[in-house]
Write an enzyme that holds these catalytic residues in place. Structure first.
Site, PDB file in Angstrom:
ATOM      1  N   GLY A  61      -6.915  -2.538 -27.668  1.00 19.34           N
ATOM      2  CA  GLY A  61      -7.749  -3.713 -27.386  1.00 19.34           C
ATOM      3  C   GLY A  61      -7.116  -5.057 -27.710  1.00 19.34           C
TER       4      GLY A  61
ATOM      5  CG  PHE B 265     -20.885  -1.552 -25.539  1.00 21.34           C
ATOM      6  CD1 PHE B 265     -20.711  -0.487 -26.415  1.00 21.34           C
ATOM      7  CD2 PHE B 265     -19.905  -1.800 -24.579  1.00 21.34           C
ATOM      8  CE1 PHE B 265     -19.580   0.320 -26.325  1.00 21.34           C
ATOM      9  CE2 PHE B 265     -18.775  -1.003 -24.483  1.00 21.34           C
ATOM     10  CZ  PHE B 265     -18.619   0.066 -25.361  1.00 21.34           C
TER      11      PHE B 265
ATOM     12  NE  ARG C 271      -8.333  -0.686 -22.868  1.00 19.59           N
ATOM     13  CZ  ARG C 271      -8.801  -0.337 -24.066  1.00 19.59           C
ATOM     14  NH1 ARG C 271      -9.180  -1.268 -24.914  1.00 19.59           N
ATOM     15  NH2 ARG C 271      -8.903   0.928 -24.412  1.00 19.59           N
TER      16      ARG C 271
ATOM     17  CG  ASP D 218     -18.616  -2.240 -34.464  1.00 25.54           C
ATOM     18  OD1 ASP D 218     -19.532  -2.083 -35.280  1.00 25.54           O
ATOM     19  OD2 ASP D 218     -18.765  -2.060 -33.253  1.00 25.54           O
TER      20      ASP D 218
ATOM     21  CD  GLU E  44      -8.314  -4.229 -34.601  1.00 23.55           C
ATOM     22  OE1 GLU E  44      -8.387  -4.463 -33.380  1.00 23.55           O
ATOM     23  OE2 GLU E  44      -8.495  -3.106 -35.085  1.00 23.55           O
ATOM     24  CG  ASP E  45      -9.939  -5.626 -29.788  1.00 23.64           C
ATOM     25  OD1 ASP E  45      -9.759  -5.102 -30.902  1.00 23.64           O
ATOM     26  OD2 ASP E  45     -10.299  -4.959 -28.794  1.00 23.64           O
TER      27      ASP E  45
ATOM     28  CG  ASP F 251     -12.265   0.563 -23.806  1.00 20.48           C
ATOM     29  OD1 ASP F 251     -12.366   0.183 -24.987  1.00 20.48           O
ATOM     30  OD2 ASP F 251     -12.313   1.762 -23.463  1.00 20.48           O
TER      31      ASP F 251
HETATM   32  C1  PRP Z   1     -11.847  -1.039 -31.554  1.00 29.34           C
HETATM   33  C2  PRP Z   1     -11.193  -2.288 -32.136  1.00 29.34           C
HETATM   34  C3  PRP Z   1     -10.946  -1.892 -33.555  1.00 29.34           C
HETATM   35  C4  PRP Z   1     -12.076  -0.945 -33.865  1.00 29.34           C
HETATM   36  C5  PRP Z   1     -13.138  -1.675 -34.617  1.00 29.34           C
HETATM   37  O1  PRP Z   1     -10.856  -0.172 -31.131  1.00 29.34           O
HETATM   38  O2  PRP Z   1     -10.031  -2.639 -31.462  1.00 29.34           O
HETATM   39  O3  PRP Z   1      -9.682  -1.296 -33.731  1.00 29.34           O
HETATM   40  O4  PRP Z   1     -12.611  -0.484 -32.617  1.00 29.34           O
HETATM   41  O5  PRP Z   1     -14.177  -0.808 -34.987  1.00 29.34           O
HETATM   42  P1  PRP Z   1     -14.584  -0.586 -36.495  1.00 29.34           P
HETATM   43  O6  PRP Z   1     -14.607  -1.918 -37.179  1.00 29.34           O
HETATM   44  O7  PRP Z   1     -15.971   0.025 -36.401  1.00 29.34           O
HETATM   45  O8  PRP Z   1     -13.598   0.358 -37.130  1.00 29.34           O
HETATM   46  P2  PRP Z   1     -11.167   1.161 -30.335  1.00 29.34           P
HETATM   47  O9  PRP Z   1     -11.259   2.311 -31.278  1.00 29.34           O
HETATM   48  O10 PRP Z   1     -12.338   0.945 -29.413  1.00 29.34           O
HETATM   49  O11 PRP Z   1      -9.824   1.377 -29.504  1.00 29.34           O
HETATM   50  P3  PRP Z   1      -9.160   0.454 -28.361  1.00 29.34           P
HETATM   51  O12 PRP Z   1      -8.625  -0.778 -29.035  1.00 29.34           O
HETATM   52  O13 PRP Z   1      -8.074   1.302 -27.821  1.00 29.34           O
HETATM   53  O14 PRP Z   1     -10.209   0.134 -27.329  1.00 29.34           O
END
Ligand code: PRP
Length: 170
Positions: free
Chosen positions: A36, A144, A157, A95, A91-92, A151
């Site tokens: 991401g 969301f 994306r 959460d 980081e994008d 994504d």
């Molecule tokens: C997303 C985002 C972080 C993580 C955050 O990645 O890029 O790495 O989730 O979530 P959290 O704070 O609850 O741990 P994802 O797992 O969706 O993978 P991606 O970047 O490949 O889409």
């Protein structure tokens, strides 16, 4: 539409300015978290004036679905040693914070000179663990979101903006 392309680009420029100011005279290593963060990383790095190196890590949460479990495994590690370096995790979105908490403790164990985190989107109300964020783009509601690297099922994306996915599309 949650964040327009213009809003994002303005914010990325402001974050780059803050990093330029804080790291003047140093050469930090930006550590992007695949997948991401690639779009944010690409825009951020091109707005920086200071010299930086760019690395990527890939991590995966165990478990299915859209919820993090907090149990993370490394799919791709850094290409180089980072002991004594200034690291900035890019980081994008944060959460629950579980992925970032894991990455921060993993990288801290490698004895960097410093470790900071730059995140574009902070879904603060979802936080499950205390995690330090040094540069934050936007604090966003618990919806969301897709676009600008984020994504749904691998898609969206490439959108230049951040949108909230219509629940009927899920
Ligand atoms: C997303 C985002 C972080 C993580 C955050 O990645 O890029 O790495 O989730 O979530 P959290 O704070 O609850 O741990 P994802 O797992 O969706 O993978 P991606 O970047 O490949 O889409």
């Amino acid at each position: 539409m949650l964040l327009t392309e213009e809003m994002i680009q303005e914010k990325v420029a402001a974050l780059a300015q803050a990093i330029d100011r804080d790291y003047s005279g140093r050469v930090p290593v930006l550590v992007g978290v695949l997948t991401g963060a690639t779009i944010f990383m690409a825009d951020l790095i091109r707005k920086l004036q200071i010299p930086v190196e760019m690395e990527f890590m890939a991590v995966s949460s165990y478990g299915a679905g859209t919820e993090s479990t907090g149990v993370v495994r490394i799919l791709k590690d850094l290409n180089s040693e980072v002991t004594g370096r200034d690291l900035i995790i890019v980081e994008d979105i944060v959460d629950s914070g579980l992925t970032l908490a894991y990455l921060q403790s993993l990288l801290r164990a490698r004895d960097p000179a410093s470790l900071r985190t730059c995140v574009l989107l902070d879904k603060a109300e979802r936080r499950e663990t205390d995690v330090a964020l040094d540069y934050i783009g936007f604090t966003i509601p618990n919806a969301f979101v897709i676009g600008y690297g984020l994504d749904y099922g691998g898609l969206y994306r490439q959108l230049p903006f951040v949108g909230i996915l219509d629940p009927s599309a899920i």
